[in-house]
Design an enzyme around this catalytic site. Structure first.
Site, PDB file in Angstrom:
ATOM      1  N   CYS A 232      -3.626  -7.905  -7.697  1.00 29.21           N
ATOM      2  CA  CYS A 232      -1.989  -7.586  -7.538  1.00 29.21           C
ATOM      3  C   CYS A 232      -2.055  -7.182  -6.174  1.00 29.21           C
ATOM      4  O   CYS A 232      -1.624  -5.946  -5.895  1.00 29.21           O
ATOM      5  CB  CYS A 232      -1.663  -6.657  -8.544  1.00 29.21           C
ATOM      6  N   GLY A 236      -1.545  -6.236   0.841  1.00 29.08           N
ATOM      7  CA  GLY A 236      -2.946  -6.223   1.066  1.00 29.08           C
ATOM      8  C   GLY A 236      -3.477  -5.057   1.556  1.00 29.08           C
ATOM      9  O   GLY A 236      -4.537  -4.925   2.276  1.00 29.08           O
ATOM     10  N   GLY A 237      -2.919  -3.559   1.425  1.00 30.03           N
ATOM     11  CA  GLY A 237      -3.404  -2.444   1.975  1.00 30.03           C
ATOM     12  C   GLY A 237      -4.802  -2.194   1.611  1.00 30.03           C
ATOM     13  O   GLY A 237      -5.829  -1.792   2.143  1.00 30.03           O
ATOM     14  N   LYS A 238      -4.931  -2.369   0.034  1.00 29.90           N
ATOM     15  CA  LYS A 238      -6.231  -2.097  -0.508  1.00 29.90           C
ATOM     16  C   LYS A 238      -7.118  -3.196  -0.297  1.00 29.90           C
ATOM     17  O   LYS A 238      -8.452  -3.029  -0.244  1.00 29.90           O
ATOM     18  CB  LYS A 238      -5.976  -1.870  -2.011  1.00 29.90           C
ATOM     19  N   ASP A 256      -1.717 -12.784  -5.734  1.00 30.94           N
ATOM     20  CA  ASP A 256      -0.425 -12.562  -6.002  1.00 30.94           C
ATOM     21  C   ASP A 256       0.609 -13.278  -6.465  1.00 30.94           C
ATOM     22  O   ASP A 256       0.382 -14.590  -6.381  1.00 30.94           O
ATOM     23  CB  ASP A 256       0.104 -11.453  -4.842  1.00 30.94           C
ATOM     24  N   ASP A 283       0.496 -19.186  -9.371  1.00 30.17           N
ATOM     25  CA  ASP A 283       1.834 -19.782  -9.690  1.00 30.17           C
ATOM     26  C   ASP A 283       1.586 -20.512 -11.085  1.00 30.17           C
ATOM     27  O   ASP A 283       2.444 -21.317 -11.554  1.00 30.17           O
ATOM     28  CB  ASP A 283       1.924 -21.254  -8.515  1.00 30.17           C
ATOM     29  N   ASP A 301      -4.192  -3.128  -9.197  1.00 27.40           N
ATOM     30  CA  ASP A 301      -3.540  -2.175  -8.759  1.00 27.40           C
ATOM     31  C   ASP A 301      -2.089  -2.694  -9.361  1.00 27.40           C
ATOM     32  O   ASP A 301      -1.243  -3.437  -8.880  1.00 27.40           O
ATOM     33  CB  ASP A 301      -3.572  -2.289  -7.305  1.00 27.40           C
ATOM     34  N   CYS A 354       0.502   3.478  -9.157  1.00 27.49           N
ATOM     35  CA  CYS A 354       0.914   4.717  -8.337  1.00 27.49           C
ATOM     36  C   CYS A 354       2.033   5.496  -9.213  1.00 27.49           C
ATOM     37  O   CYS A 354       3.185   5.800  -8.886  1.00 27.49           O
ATOM     38  CB  CYS A 354       1.613   4.326  -6.932  1.00 27.49           C
TER      39      CYS A 354
END
Length: 404
Positions: A232, A236-238, A256, A283, A301, A354
């Site tokens: 997920c 793309g921070g993680k 994603d 998709d 995530d 989160c």
């Protein structure tokens, strides 16, 4: 503080877009800040921070001002007047602010501050849910912490530099930072500034990422050379953090359902000097099936209520609804059951959100482990990260290992 008419009017416009048009606060701020190119950093800071402040305390201010949605322009000025009075800012002699009852505002504030749902400015249903989920003591502390303004935290890109060198480079650009205990690559800004204009950012030496969020990638225990999936990934921070922990070695697949978010990730990978990431849009179910029993590490995530990040998204207090939480719990359970099939025997998986609600966190993990798909997994450890204890965003993460 002297109030400038054009800046205050920009705040009123922003509040109208957020409260009456249902637009997202971050997008509204971007739009409103384009009004006048001559505005400097201080002007732009006033607009953004004042808008966020009034959004954060909307219920309390509306109760004090005796206004309700939909908010007329006159009502929005009344909310602004409350903000000024409670911060000790002298009101200018403008017709929009005349006859503001200063003493009454202060009296109502003292009175309402004794009641948690007004003091912390949250809907009734959310106050009841939080108390039921966490208990009176923890919820009271947590919602107070989630109403504090979020600090700006950077994550050092260890593929290109180290924390001390980055600290020095930022100082040369007049940005002071402090280290944070518990988050190895993190630096905290001493004073809020726009870090995106710095040469250090343009050179890919850091990303903006909350300290709690920086704990998730290390929890997955990745190693260079592994096949890892961030299922997920979003923007793309993680994913970028995982790439640095993998030292750019091995295969890192970012998945994603939104192709637009993965396009942003591609831009970020180039700036960060990351070259072991491959993006794939989910998709169809085939994308996941092709990866069954093949990955060493999987990060889930998961989409969630976002209650742990209210500090940076205060408008979600007003957008979030109980039915959304019920819906997203179904999505989380489906993701756990379906995506976990990618992990090969001996591989590990982290489920993270989160959120601070047990029903989205530990309870989801327990439900998964009791399911047909979860029977081949073993629970290793989990961690609840509360803003009231750590001073950063609320998060949850659980590490599971596939045994067969």
């Amino acid at each position: 503080m002297r109030l400038h008419r054009n800046l205050v009017f920009a705040v009123i416009d922003a509040l109208n877009f957020i409260f009456n048009e249902g637009e997202y606060a971050d997008k509204v701020i971007e739009k409103v800040l384009r009004y006048d190119k001559r505005w400097g950093a201080r002007d732009r800071g006033f607009i953004a921070e004042t808008t966020y402040d009034i959004v954060r305390w909307k219920r309390l201010y509306a109760e004090i001002a005796e206004v309700s949605a939909p908010y007329s322009r006159e009502n929005l000025f009344r909310l602004f007047a409350v903000w000024c009075v409670l911060r000790g800012i002298s009101l200018p002699d403008w017709k929009q602010l005349e006859a503001t009852p200063v003493r009454r505002i202060k009296g109502r504030f003292d009175e309402l501050s004794k009641i948690r749902k007004y003091r912390e400015s949250i809907p009734d249903w959310l106050d009841e849910l939080g108390e039921k989920a966490l208990g009176t003591e923890l919820w009271t502390k947590e919602i107070a912490a989630l109403n504090a303004q979020a600090e700006v935290i950077l994550r050092t890109n260890t593929l290109k530099t180290d924390k001390q060198r980055l600290k020095g480079l930022l100082k040369s650009e007049e940005i002071e930072t402090e280290t944070i205990s518990g988050a190895k690559a993190a630096l905290k800004l001493v004073e809020r500034k726009n870090v995106f204009t710095t040469q250090a950012f343009k050179n890919g030496l850091f990303e903006v990422q909350d300290a709690s969020s920086q704990l998730v990638a290390p929890y997955l225990e990745v190693k260079p050379g592994q096949r890892v999936v961030d299922a997920c990934a979003g923007a793309g921070g993680k994913t970028l953090h995982l790439a640095s922990l993998m030292e750019n070695k091995g295969q890192l697949i970012a998945l994603d359902i939104y192709e637009s978010k993965l396009k942003k990730l591609k831009i970020r990978t180039r700036r960060n000097g990351v070259h072991n990431v491959e993006t794939r849009t989910i998709d169809s179910t085939k994308v996941i099936k092709k990866l069954h029993n093949s990955v060493d590490r999987l990060l889930l995530d998961a989409p969630c209520s976002g209650l742990g990040v209210l500090r940076r998204n205060p408008d979600s207090k007003w957008k979030l609804q109980p039915k959304f939480i019920e819906k997203i719990k179904g999505v989380q359970y489906d993701i756990l059951r379906n995506y976990s099939k990618m992990v090969k025997p001996g591989g590990k998986m982290v489920y993270a959100t989160c959120s601070i609600l047990p029903e989205e966190n530990a309870e989801q993990v327990h439900s998964f482990l009791a399911s047909e798909e979860g029977k081949t997994f073993r629970f290793e450890k989990d961690q609840n990260i509360y803003a009231s204890e750590h001073g950063f965003d609320g998060f949850y993460m659980a590490l599971l290992q596939r045994t067969e």
